[in-house]
Design a protein around this motif. Structure first.
Motif, PDB file in Angstrom:
ATOM      1  N   TRP A  80      12.336  -4.176  95.676  1.00  0.00           N
ATOM      2  CA  TRP A  80      11.966  -4.198  97.089  1.00  0.00           C
ATOM      3  C   TRP A  80      12.922  -3.327  97.910  1.00  0.00           C
ATOM      4  CZ3 TRP A  80      14.678  -5.877 101.401  1.00  0.00           C
ATOM      5  CH2 TRP A  80      13.965  -5.755 102.594  1.00  0.00           C
ATOM      6  N   ALA A  81      14.221  -3.421  97.638  1.00  0.00           N
ATOM      7  CA  ALA A  81      15.193  -2.614  98.380  1.00  0.00           C
ATOM      8  C   ALA A  81      14.911  -1.125  98.183  1.00  0.00           C
ATOM      9  CB  ALA A  81      16.619  -2.953  97.944  1.00  0.00           C
ATOM     10  N   LEU A  82      14.569  -0.749  96.961  1.00  0.00           N
ATOM     11  CA  LEU A  82      14.266   0.652  96.666  1.00  0.00           C
ATOM     12  C   LEU A  82      13.028   1.117  97.429  1.00  0.00           C
ATOM     13  CD1 LEU A  82      15.183   3.064  94.943  1.00  0.00           C
ATOM     14  CD2 LEU A  82      13.673   2.216  93.137  1.00  0.00           C
ATOM     15  N   MET A  83      11.984   0.297  97.421  1.00  0.00           N
ATOM     16  CA  MET A  83      10.747   0.665  98.117  1.00  0.00           C
ATOM     17  C   MET A  83      10.951   0.688  99.632  1.00  0.00           C
ATOM     18  SD  MET A  83       8.550   1.392  95.852  1.00  0.00           S
ATOM     19  CE  MET A  83       9.929   2.051  94.948  1.00  0.00           C
ATOM     20  N   HIS A  84      11.668  -0.296 100.146  1.00  0.00           N
ATOM     21  CA  HIS A  84      11.900  -0.359 101.588  1.00  0.00           C
ATOM     22  C   HIS A  84      12.751   0.809 102.053  1.00  0.00           C
ATOM     23  CE1 HIS A  84      13.375  -1.713 105.485  1.00  0.00           C
ATOM     24  NE2 HIS A  84      12.256  -2.409 105.545  1.00  0.00           N
ATOM     25  N   HIS A  85      13.783   1.118 101.297  1.00  0.00           N
ATOM     26  CA  HIS A  85      14.660   2.222 101.671  1.00  0.00           C
ATOM     27  C   HIS A  85      13.912   3.554 101.588  1.00  0.00           C
ATOM     28  CE1 HIS A  85      18.732   3.467 102.653  1.00  0.00           C
ATOM     29  NE2 HIS A  85      18.561   4.497 101.855  1.00  0.00           N
ATOM     30  N   MET A  86      13.073   3.702 100.572  1.00  0.00           N
ATOM     31  CA  MET A  86      12.289   4.928 100.438  1.00  0.00           C
ATOM     32  C   MET A  86      11.340   5.105 101.632  1.00  0.00           C
ATOM     33  SD  MET A  86       9.396   5.956  97.634  1.00  0.00           S
ATOM     34  CE  MET A  86       8.297   4.688  98.274  1.00  0.00           C
ATOM     35  N   LEU A  87      10.604   4.051 101.964  1.00  0.00           N
ATOM     36  CA  LEU A  87       9.674   4.141 103.087  1.00  0.00           C
ATOM     37  C   LEU A  87      10.412   4.318 104.413  1.00  0.00           C
ATOM     38  CD1 LEU A  87       6.961   1.514 102.081  1.00  0.00           C
ATOM     39  CD2 LEU A  87       6.847   4.007 101.906  1.00  0.00           C
ATOM     40  N   ALA A 110       7.169   1.080 111.864  1.00  0.00           N
ATOM     41  CA  ALA A 110       8.188   0.147 111.380  1.00  0.00           C
ATOM     42  C   ALA A 110       7.535  -1.030 110.653  1.00  0.00           C
ATOM     43  CB  ALA A 110       9.049  -0.347 112.541  1.00  0.00           C
ATOM     44  N   TRP A 111       6.482  -1.589 111.235  1.00  0.00           N
ATOM     45  CA  TRP A 111       5.754  -2.671 110.557  1.00  0.00           C
ATOM     46  C   TRP A 111       5.142  -2.177 109.256  1.00  0.00           C
ATOM     47  CZ3 TRP A 111       6.451  -7.553 111.032  1.00  0.00           C
ATOM     48  CH2 TRP A 111       6.844  -8.101 112.249  1.00  0.00           C
ATOM     49  N   ALA A 112       4.622  -0.957 109.262  1.00  0.00           N
ATOM     50  CA  ALA A 112       4.034  -0.389 108.045  1.00  0.00           C
ATOM     51  C   ALA A 112       5.087  -0.243 106.946  1.00  0.00           C
ATOM     52  CB  ALA A 112       3.386   0.956 108.354  1.00  0.00           C
ATOM     53  N   THR A 113       6.318   0.073 107.340  1.00  0.00           N
ATOM     54  CA  THR A 113       7.419   0.169 106.377  1.00  0.00           C
ATOM     55  C   THR A 113       7.648  -1.172 105.690  1.00  0.00           C
ATOM     56  OG1 THR A 113       8.494   1.895 107.667  1.00  0.00           O
ATOM     57  CG2 THR A 113       9.884   0.682 106.140  1.00  0.00           C
ATOM     58  N   LEU A 114       7.676  -2.231 106.474  1.00  0.00           N
ATOM     59  CA  LEU A 114       7.905  -3.564 105.912  1.00  0.00           C
ATOM     60  C   LEU A 114       6.745  -3.995 105.020  1.00  0.00           C
ATOM     61  CD1 LEU A 114       9.664  -6.066 105.751  1.00  0.00           C
ATOM     62  CD2 LEU A 114       8.507  -6.916 107.800  1.00  0.00           C
ATOM     63  N   VAL A 115       5.533  -3.903 105.539  1.00  0.00           N
ATOM     64  CA  VAL A 115       4.353  -4.324 104.773  1.00  0.00           C
ATOM     65  C   VAL A 115       4.193  -3.455 103.529  1.00  0.00           C
ATOM     66  CG1 VAL A 115       1.830  -4.506 104.855  1.00  0.00           C
ATOM     67  CG2 VAL A 115       3.198  -5.301 106.790  1.00  0.00           C
ATOM     68  N   GLY A 116       4.364  -2.149 103.689  1.00  0.00           N
ATOM     69  CA  GLY A 116       4.229  -1.237 102.554  1.00  0.00           C
ATOM     70  C   GLY A 116       5.239  -1.517 101.460  1.00  0.00           C
ATOM     71  N   SER A 117       6.464  -1.847 101.832  1.00  0.00           N
ATOM     72  CA  SER A 117       7.495  -2.119 100.818  1.00  0.00           C
ATOM     73  C   SER A 117       7.169  -3.389 100.030  1.00  0.00           C
ATOM     74  CB  SER A 117       8.877  -2.220 101.452  1.00  0.00           C
ATOM     75  OG  SER A 117       8.980  -3.336 102.317  1.00  0.00           O
ATOM     76  N   VAL A 118       6.634  -4.392 100.697  1.00  0.00           N
ATOM     77  CA  VAL A 118       6.249  -5.627 100.005  1.00  0.00           C
ATOM     78  C   VAL A 118       5.075  -5.359  99.064  1.00  0.00           C
ATOM     79  CG1 VAL A 118       5.275  -7.942 100.334  1.00  0.00           C
ATOM     80  CG2 VAL A 118       7.154  -7.158 101.793  1.00  0.00           C
ATOM     81  N   ILE A 119       4.065  -4.641  99.557  1.00  0.00           N
ATOM     82  CA  ILE A 119       2.888  -4.346  98.729  1.00  0.00           C
ATOM     83  C   ILE A 119       3.278  -3.502  97.518  1.00  0.00           C
ATOM     84  CG2 ILE A 119       0.719  -3.036  98.676  1.00  0.00           C
ATOM     85  CD1 ILE A 119       0.252  -4.019 101.573  1.00  0.00           C
ATOM     86  N   LEU A 120       4.072  -2.454  97.719  1.00  0.00           N
ATOM     87  CA  LEU A 120       4.488  -1.608  96.602  1.00  0.00           C
ATOM     88  C   LEU A 120       5.305  -2.385  95.573  1.00  0.00           C
ATOM     89  CD1 LEU A 120       5.422   1.755  98.367  1.00  0.00           C
ATOM     90  CD2 LEU A 120       3.552   1.359  96.761  1.00  0.00           C
TER      91      LEU A 120
END
Length: 134
Positions: A80-87, A110-120
């Motif tokens: 999750w940290a990797l995906m969140h940091h990437m986005l 910003a919301w898309a970053t959070l949601v996208g990181s969880v989904i990925l």
């Protein structure tokens, strides 16, 4: 009792808990936190690679640590940290071009970053589970 000007009660500056944190500020803080977490996670990757180059018994031990419920929880958090940091990095890259800086648009991204990181993160783990054969 009168107060001299030097000892008079003065209003305090509002504390940060008085304000509602905007989502862009929260994501900026999380971007920094996840960046720090990636340093720790990279040490885990290096540990695993070192174990892979060593004796089979040591590799089995490290795989056992990573395969435990706690190890998987840490690896899930690392993913999750990797995906969140990437986005978050992509979000900042878009901002560096001078676009999407309007408050409403920046909040949506910003919301898309959070949601996208969880989904990925979930997608990576589900696909990984399926590839391993369930």
């Amino acid at each position: 009792m009168s107060h001299s000007p030097a000892t008079r009660d003065r209003p305090l500056s509002p504390h940060m808990t008085v304000y509602r944190w905007p989502v862009t500020m929260t994501m900026s803080i999380l971007h920094r936190v996840t960046g720090g977490a990636l340093y720790f996670g990279t040490l885990l990757v290096a540990w695993w690679l070192t174990a892979a180059a060593g004796p089979q018994s040591y590799f089995d031990f490290v795989n056992g640590v990573f395969g435990s419920w706690f190890g998987r929880l840490v690896l899930f958090g690392y993913t999750w940290a990797l995906m969140h940091h990437m986005l978050g990095g992509l979000r900042h890259f878009v901002w560096d071009t001078g676009t999407a800086l309007e408050k409403h648009t920046a909040s949506k991204i910003a919301w898309a970053t959070l949601v996208g990181s969880v989904i990925l993160t979930i997608l990576i783990w589900v696909v990984g589970y399926m590839v391993r054969g369930g």
